[in-house]
Design a protein around this motif. Sequence first.
Motif, short mmCIF file in Angstrom:
data_model
loop_
_atom_site.label_atom_id
_atom_site.label_comp_id
_atom_site.label_asym_id
_atom_site.label_seq_id
_atom_site.Cartn_x
_atom_site.Cartn_y
_atom_site.Cartn_z
N PRO A 187 0.84 -1.20 0.00
CA PRO A 187 0.00 0.00 0.00
C PRO A 187 0.88 1.25 0.00
N TYR A 188 0.50 2.25 -0.78
CA TYR A 188 1.31 3.45 -0.91
C TYR A 188 1.44 4.22 0.41
N ASN A 189 0.43 4.07 1.29
CA ASN A 189 0.48 4.83 2.54
C ASN A 189 1.00 4.02 3.71
N PHE A 190 1.54 2.84 3.44
CA PHE A 190 1.96 1.96 4.54
C PHE A 190 2.98 2.65 5.45
N PHE A 191 3.98 3.27 4.87
CA PHE A 191 5.07 3.85 5.67
C PHE A 191 4.70 5.20 6.28
N ASP A 192 3.56 5.75 5.88
CA ASP A 192 3.13 7.03 6.47
C ASP A 192 2.81 6.87 7.96
N PHE A 193 2.48 5.65 8.36
CA PHE A 193 2.06 5.42 9.74
C PHE A 193 3.17 4.78 10.58
N ILE A 194 4.35 4.64 10.02
CA ILE A 194 5.50 4.11 10.78
C ILE A 194 6.59 5.17 10.71
N GLN A 195 6.44 6.19 11.50
CA GLN A 195 7.26 7.39 11.36
C GLN A 195 8.57 7.35 12.12
N SER A 196 8.75 6.35 13.00
CA SER A 196 9.99 6.26 13.78
C SER A 196 10.98 5.27 13.18
N LEU A 197 10.69 4.82 11.99
CA LEU A 197 11.48 3.75 11.38
C LEU A 197 12.93 4.17 11.17
N LYS A 198 13.85 3.32 11.65
CA LYS A 198 15.28 3.55 11.46
C LYS A 198 15.91 2.48 10.57
N ILE A 199 15.37 1.27 10.63
CA ILE A 199 15.90 0.17 9.82
C ILE A 199 14.76 -0.42 8.99
N LEU A 200 14.93 -0.41 7.69
CA LEU A 200 14.02 -1.09 6.77
C LEU A 200 14.88 -1.95 5.85
N ASP A 201 14.75 -3.27 5.99
CA ASP A 201 15.56 -4.18 5.18
C ASP A 201 14.65 -4.87 4.17
N LEU A 202 14.85 -4.55 2.91
CA LEU A 202 14.09 -5.15 1.81
C LEU A 202 15.02 -5.90 0.86
N SER A 203 16.19 -6.29 1.34
CA SER A 203 17.13 -7.00 0.47
C SER A 203 16.55 -8.35 0.06
N TYR A 204 16.88 -8.76 -1.15
CA TYR A 204 16.43 -10.03 -1.73
C TYR A 204 14.90 -10.11 -1.78
N THR A 205 14.27 -9.00 -2.15
CA THR A 205 12.84 -9.00 -2.42
C THR A 205 12.62 -8.52 -3.85
N GLY A 206 11.39 -8.60 -4.29
CA GLY A 206 11.09 -8.14 -5.64
C GLY A 206 11.05 -6.62 -5.71
N SER A 207 10.83 -6.10 -6.90
CA SER A 207 10.71 -4.66 -7.10
C SER A 207 9.44 -4.16 -6.43
N ILE A 208 9.55 -3.04 -5.69
CA ILE A 208 8.42 -2.49 -4.95
C ILE A 208 8.17 -1.08 -5.44
N PRO A 209 7.25 -0.91 -6.40
CA PRO A 209 7.04 0.41 -7.03
C PRO A 209 6.70 1.51 -6.04
N CYS A 210 5.97 1.19 -4.96
CA CYS A 210 5.53 2.26 -4.06
C CYS A 210 6.69 2.95 -3.37
N LEU A 211 7.88 2.33 -3.41
CA LEU A 211 9.04 2.96 -2.77
C LEU A 211 9.73 3.98 -3.67
N ASP A 212 9.35 4.03 -4.93
CA ASP A 212 10.02 4.95 -5.85
C ASP A 212 9.93 6.39 -5.38
N ARG A 213 8.83 6.74 -4.72
CA ARG A 213 8.67 8.13 -4.31
C ARG A 213 9.60 8.50 -3.17
#
Length: 587
Positions: free
Chosen positions: A557-583
């Motif tokens: 979901p495009y708004n998923f990270f809008d509600f996790i505002q204290s995030l310091k570590i996001l590990d998406l290694s070895y996953t598929g392409s995630i278009p919503c992160l382009d922004r």
Amino acid sequence: MAVNIIGAVAGVMSCLCAHNCFHESLGHQIRHLRRPKRNLNKLKSLKEELDARKVDVCTKLNQMWLQKGMNPKSAVELWLKNVDKIASEINELTRKIEQNGPSPIYICSRMKLGELIEKKIFEVREVLEKGQFADDNTLAETSPRKGHPLPIARLMEHGSTMISLNRIWNYIMDDRVRKIGVYGMGGVGKTTIMTEINNSLLRENRLFDSVIWVSASKEMIHEQLQKIIAEKFDMDLSGFQDETTRAAALFEAFERRKRFALILDDLWEPFSLERVGIPIPTIENGCKLLITTRKLSVCRGMETDRDEKVKVLADNEAWDLFRDKVGDVALASPDIQRLAKHVAQECMGLPLGIVTVGRALRNATDISEWEISLMALKASTVNIEQMEESVFSRLKFSFTKLKDDTSRSCFLFCALYPEGDHIDTNELIEYWMWEGILGTMDNIAASKQKGRIILNELKYACMLENATENAVECVKMHDLIRDMAITIMRTDPCWRCIVKAGSGLTKPPHIDEWIEDVQRVSLMKNDLKNIYLGNPPVCSGVTSLLLQYNSFAQNMPYNFFDFIQSLKILDLSYTGSIPCLDRFLTW
């Protein structure tokens, strides 16, 4: 005049060595007498060059063995053998030359030696030429290994432990026994015993062609087990779409290994060998299957021929182990020794509990610390039937004894990895740094040093164990210690986390689990196609979100990270392409 001199020399030589010296022309023989010292020095110089070349080759071979497990090729081994041979011959030749003087009596001998010097110079140059290996691929190769020796702590030779170990070994020696079950409660020492068995089998070349160790887990299914075994064989099963074809490929791989011993450690549920692709051990194929489990029912479900129950330690054995871990400094006091015996009894003979509590109190000389510890352990005493549940209190005691909340937070972070995972220590320390556990990032070198100190503290306290994977330094958690850590993170609001790593998930945890006080979320190594929760999560305080090794084929979901505002570590290694992160990407 010259003719007369040559004739005279020839006459002397004909008298001294007529049989051996006239196979060459006279001119060639006289040449061997000229400037022998210069030729000898040339030979010595070439030998020094050859010695240096050998050192370089051996250093590289040793490096390739340590880093990649590669062995020297046959041509390289032959070259090293020839280097040693010619070096020995040159040393002997040098010794003879130094013994002979310039007297005419030695003309024939000197002539032979001179001839040998020229011959050796030619041979050394030839060996040097053959020793110009173009690259690593011409030096060494990866050869099939019989198995992998596993790191093991010193095995305390307690009577009960040795009885179990010897029984298991006798079952292995018995041709009629093909499947062996080793069962007992968590932390009783099953894996330690089987690690010793694994290493002993590797030393006994005549027993098996391959020894294969596989660490199972609670959530393991057929597909995951197939994948883990395939990794042991350096196989890639991604091209096989169904269980049956994967099983056929694994069956062929096992067959190529002829007589094998397969050790399945910490099996939770019985499974079909045929469905996975494991040949059934028989007297004819000479193979054996050994499993460790907490439940006798698993042994029966796997149709084992013999079962060995690993029991808790007797009182005297438990005291010996506890005393070894506590150390002599504390036990020098008779009052502390009296309390220590009671503390050891509270561990109820469970080796894992004894080791963790003993190390937590090592060299503690304050008697009040011992009194408080004994009261804390007695407060959760239960009967022997409930010992596995009660051991959490013993393990949690070691958790509370850690130096500070920084060490405790670092320890709990390790439980975010899947059960049985080998955790890269460099990656782990970097996670600690990025999350801010180790303080500010002003001085990266100092932060890494602090992380290393904490890592050693956790290993010393027996909360983590040393491990290696592909020559990379790793640590791992005992499954019971990981269970204890996860229990803390689920029940204590101060450490609240969602941990479902390596659980075979295809859907994310329900939205009800994403509560406000959750601090860390680990969904790594699953088969998540998306992380859609229906509603936005309310856990704005999440600092670490570990999603690596998932496909996320259906985007986020495009708004998923809008509600996790204290995030310091996001590990998406070895996953598929995630278009919503382009922004989020900036250049």
